[in-house]
Write an enzyme that holds these catalytic residues in place. Sequence first.
Site, PDB file in Angstrom:
ATOM      1  N   PRO A  12       0.886  -0.982   0.110  1.00  0.00           N
ATOM      2  CG  PRO A  12       0.155  -1.296   2.562  1.00  0.00           C
ATOM      3  CD  PRO A  12       0.654  -2.256   1.150  1.00  0.00           C
ATOM      4  CB  ILE A  13      -0.363   4.775  -0.037  1.00  0.00           C
ATOM      5  CG1 ILE A  13      -0.638   4.216  -1.965  1.00  0.00           C
ATOM      6  CG2 ILE A  13       0.076   5.767  -0.868  1.00  0.00           C
ATOM      7  CD1 ILE A  13      -2.469   5.751  -2.134  1.00  0.00           C
ATOM      8  N   GLY A  14       3.047   4.223   0.839  1.00  0.00           N
ATOM      9  CA  GLY A  14       3.596   4.590   1.656  1.00  0.00           C
ATOM     10  C   GLY A  14       4.256   3.516   2.778  1.00  0.00           C
ATOM     11  N   GLY A  16       7.293   2.151   1.536  1.00  0.00           N
ATOM     12  CA  GLY A  16       8.678   1.798   1.666  1.00  0.00           C
ATOM     13  C   GLY A  16       8.655   1.344   0.570  1.00  0.00           C
ATOM     14  CE  LYS A  17       4.279   0.371  -3.685  1.00  0.00           C
ATOM     15  NZ  LYS A  17       3.527   1.557  -2.384  1.00  0.00           N
ATOM     16  CB  THR A  18      10.788   3.687  -4.219  1.00  0.00           C
ATOM     17  OG1 THR A  18       9.113   4.357  -4.714  1.00  0.00           O
ATOM     18  CG2 THR A  18      11.551   4.602  -4.869  1.00  0.00           C
ATOM     19  CE1 TYR A  47      -4.702   8.847  -3.416  1.00  0.00           C
ATOM     20  CE2 TYR A  47      -3.441  10.715  -3.745  1.00  0.00           C
ATOM     21  CZ  TYR A  47      -3.988   9.358  -3.513  1.00  0.00           C
ATOM     22  OH  TYR A  47      -2.249   8.041  -3.886  1.00  0.00           O
ATOM     23  CG  ASP A  86       8.938   2.312  -7.574  1.00  0.00           C
ATOM     24  OD1 ASP A  86       8.326   1.632  -8.670  1.00  0.00           O
ATOM     25  OD2 ASP A  86       9.319   3.182  -7.556  1.00  0.00           O
TER      26      ASP A  86
END
Length: 213
Positions: A12-14, A16-18, A47, A86
Amino acid sequence: MHEVPFIAVEGPIGVGKTSLSKKVANHFQLHLLKEIVEENPFLGKFYDDIDEWSFQTEMFFLCNRYKQLEDIDSHYLGLKKAVIADYHISKNMIFAKRTLKHRQFEKYQQIYHILTADMPKPNMMIYLDASLDTLLSRISMRGREVEMNIQASYLQQLKQDYQTFMDDFEKQHPDIPVIRINGDKLDFIKQQDDLNFILDQINQQLQKGEIIR
């Protein structure tokens, strides 16, 4: 037949994938494919008003990710050069199912299947997850203007959607190893031991079966 490593990092968003993708790419000398996020001109509006701007937002992401994968297939995987991304292209369906109205989703799904039918598919998946509080904290810390209006309820739904997606993914693709990482327990940014633990798991999978470096 040996496969060129093509690793996808999802969550999910945030989560730390990148950040993790960069560290894995540096360690194993892989080409890093980063998804286009802030360049999406509809994201901030999305958003603010999800119902109004969801179709434009999702179509922009789909077309850009398609072009990225097309380029990666030609310039890296096709030349036997390993890649880590990512994101996984299937994330488009996670978001589309959540945000699009029924008729919009039907049209979107048709376009998605046409575009992705012959795209390269990852042969290893890394799934990052974390609590809602951790996700909200990291989103706040990185300070992307387009993400400032993300609602906690939307993020919680997205987190659940990802869990469902990954459970289904493992059932549908038993031949693709999935490395699951708890972002609340492992801090691969600040703790080298935690990062080494993840890198060791990846290396074990690279040495198994048909995936080679």
